[in-house]
Design an enzyme around this catalytic site. Structure first.
Site, PDB file in Angstrom:
ATOM      1  N   ARG A  47       0.842  -1.190   0.000  1.00  0.00           N
ATOM      2  CA  ARG A  47       0.000   0.000   0.000  1.00  0.00           C
ATOM      3  C   ARG A  47       0.878   1.240   0.000  1.00  0.00           C
ATOM      4  O   ARG A  47       2.058   1.190   0.369  1.00  0.00           O
ATOM      5  CB  ARG A  47      -0.920  -0.001   1.217  1.00  0.00           C
ATOM      6  N   LYS A  68      -1.094  -1.134   7.263  1.00  0.00           N
ATOM      7  CA  LYS A  68      -2.458  -1.504   7.653  1.00  0.00           C
ATOM      8  C   LYS A  68      -2.525  -2.911   8.212  1.00  0.00           C
ATOM      9  O   LYS A  68      -3.266  -3.184   9.151  1.00  0.00           O
ATOM     10  CB  LYS A  68      -3.376  -1.377   6.430  1.00  0.00           C
ATOM     11  N   HIS A  78      -3.561   2.760  -5.205  1.00  0.00           N
ATOM     12  CA  HIS A  78      -3.995   1.425  -4.791  1.00  0.00           C
ATOM     13  C   HIS A  78      -4.232   0.506  -5.987  1.00  0.00           C
ATOM     14  O   HIS A  78      -4.254  -0.712  -5.837  1.00  0.00           O
ATOM     15  CB  HIS A  78      -5.268   1.520  -3.954  1.00  0.00           C
ATOM     16  N   ARG A  91      -1.608  -2.172  -6.539  1.00  0.00           N
ATOM     17  CA  ARG A  91      -1.772  -3.362  -5.696  1.00  0.00           C
ATOM     18  C   ARG A  91      -2.767  -4.328  -6.323  1.00  0.00           C
ATOM     19  O   ARG A  91      -2.531  -5.532  -6.412  1.00  0.00           O
ATOM     20  CB  ARG A  91      -2.231  -2.910  -4.314  1.00  0.00           C
ATOM     21  N   HIS A 102      -2.875 -10.043   3.445  1.00  0.00           N
ATOM     22  CA  HIS A 102      -4.242 -10.282   3.912  1.00  0.00           C
ATOM     23  C   HIS A 102      -4.226 -11.216   5.114  1.00  0.00           C
ATOM     24  O   HIS A 102      -3.361 -12.089   5.233  1.00  0.00           O
ATOM     25  CB  HIS A 102      -5.086 -10.901   2.791  1.00  0.00           C
ATOM     26  N   TYR A 110     -10.798 -10.658  -5.145  1.00  0.00           N
ATOM     27  CA  TYR A 110     -10.394 -10.929  -6.519  1.00  0.00           C
ATOM     28  C   TYR A 110     -11.190 -12.065  -7.143  1.00  0.00           C
ATOM     29  O   TYR A 110     -10.717 -12.756  -8.038  1.00  0.00           O
ATOM     30  CB  TYR A 110      -8.886 -11.212  -6.571  1.00  0.00           C
TER      31      TYR A 110
END
Length: 368
Positions: free
Chosen positions: A204, A237, A305, A308, A331, A341
């Site tokens: 990110r 994050k 973003h 990514r 994740h 996705y």
């Protein structure tokens, strides 16, 4: 009412509060936002919660409601109120039923999530609030358990009583040509290296801005994302992770250090070089100022973003296992990666089946 920044005494950490019309902090909201800051939520997250709760406080003030006595029906009216234009919210004008909503369903759901979290915190703190709004109640052994706990067989349930249906949006991705155009439009190696890092590692923007030189292992061709406090407010994050990258990115890093970074005494990889204060960690606003200039220059209305999303899409289409993609992106579970996705499933299934000869005349065992 006003959302206002504050500095936490003793630490200098930036946070946010909500001021009432008397310019005094709204005490229950202020305590909740302070709690979020204390447990390490990012300043941007706290700011978003502050704006959402400001809206809620404006609503209950306009309705003359006590926040402790609000009911489920009041939350339903809050949803309807959010979708009115400003003049409609204040009651100055009547709004026709056919008028377009002021905010999207996803924005409404985000604000409901903030209200739900606020009431759950109040309930855990012992405030007398409605059980319909506080998603949790005290269990027999002291733990917080949800309504209809026996139906969920003890699994945590954090769903809200009200939410709007949001159309599923596919992640926006960049084509190879678009990515190349953005990189070629960068006139400085620092800028080119920044977007190259996003493209190659899938990190990110905040994770890239928080990179230190010690996080880049040149010999191993690896970049490590480390959760830490940064002077520019950048945050990781998700948890830390190490991502493999190609030697080309490491060479670009070396070129950037040699040609532009020079002998600056800073631990940060991305710093101010062409505007003051020179040598200070590069910031979010400076990055987005660059993005706006590149949008105008290339005609590509992109967001950082998207790099990514593009990496994840490219890896999945190239047959990289989803668990590997999930680890690269940081994740918390493979389920999140699959959910975000899932658009690849229908698009790429036909390509894979065609490659396997599934739709050819010889590949069918029966005829129609």
């Amino acid at each position: 009412m006003l959302v206002h920044p504050v500095a936490v005494p003793g630490s200098g950490t930036r946070s946010w509060t909500v001021l009432g019309d008397d310019d005094v902090p709204v005490v229950p909201v202020d305590r909740f936002l302070a709690y979020l800051t204390d447990i390490g939520r990012s300043p941007n997250t706290v700011k978003a919660y502050a704006h959402d709760l400001k809206n809620y406080w404006e609503f209950i003030t306009f309705r003359g409601l006590d926040w402790r006595e609000a009911r489920l029906e009041d939350i339903g009216e809050f949803v309807a109120w959010l979708q009115l234009p400003p003049a409609g919210r204040s009651g100055e004008v009547a709004v026709l039923p056919a008028a377009a909503a002021e905010v999207s369903a996803s924005t409404v759901n985000r604000k409901l999530a903030a209200v739900s979290a606020f009431y759950a915190h109040q309930a855990r703190s012992g405030a007398g609030v409605s059980d319909l709004l506080a998603a949790w109640r005290m269990g027999s052994r002291g733990g917080w358990k949800p309504f209809l706990h026996h139906v969920s067989k003890g699994k945590p349930y954090r769903g809200r009583a009200i939410s709007l249906r949001v159309p599923k949006k596919l992640p926006r991705i960049l084509t190879v040509a678009e990515m190349q155009a953005i990189l070629d439009a960068c006139t400085r190696l620092r800028d080119r290296f920044f977007f190259a890092v996003l493209h190659e590692s899938g990190c990110r923007a905040g994770e890239a801005l928080g990179l230190r030189h010690e996080d880049i292992a040149a010999a191993e061709c690896e970049i490590t994302i480390v959760p830490r406090e940064n002077a520019n407010g950048a945050r990781a994050k998700s948890g830390g992770r190490t991502v493999p990258v190609g030697p080309g990115l490491i060479r670009l890093y070396a070129d950037y250090l040699h040609a532009e970074y020079g002998g600056l005494d800073s631990s940060y990889v991305f710093v101010n070089l062409f505007a003051g204060p020179r040598g200070h960690a590069w910031s979010y606003p400076a990055v987005y100022d660059l993005v706006l200039r590149l949008r105008a220059k290339t005609g590509i209305d992109f967001d950082p973003h998207w790099f990514r999303h593009s990496l994840a899409t490219r890896m999945l289409r190239d047959g990289v296992p989803v668990e590997v993609v999930s680890k690269v992106l940081g994740h918390s579970s493979v389920a999140i990666t699959s959910a975000v996705y899932g658009h690849l499933t229908a698009e790429d299934a036909r390509r894979a089946l065609e490659a396997a000869g599934w739709f050819s005349a010889t590949g069918s065992e029966v005829t129609w």
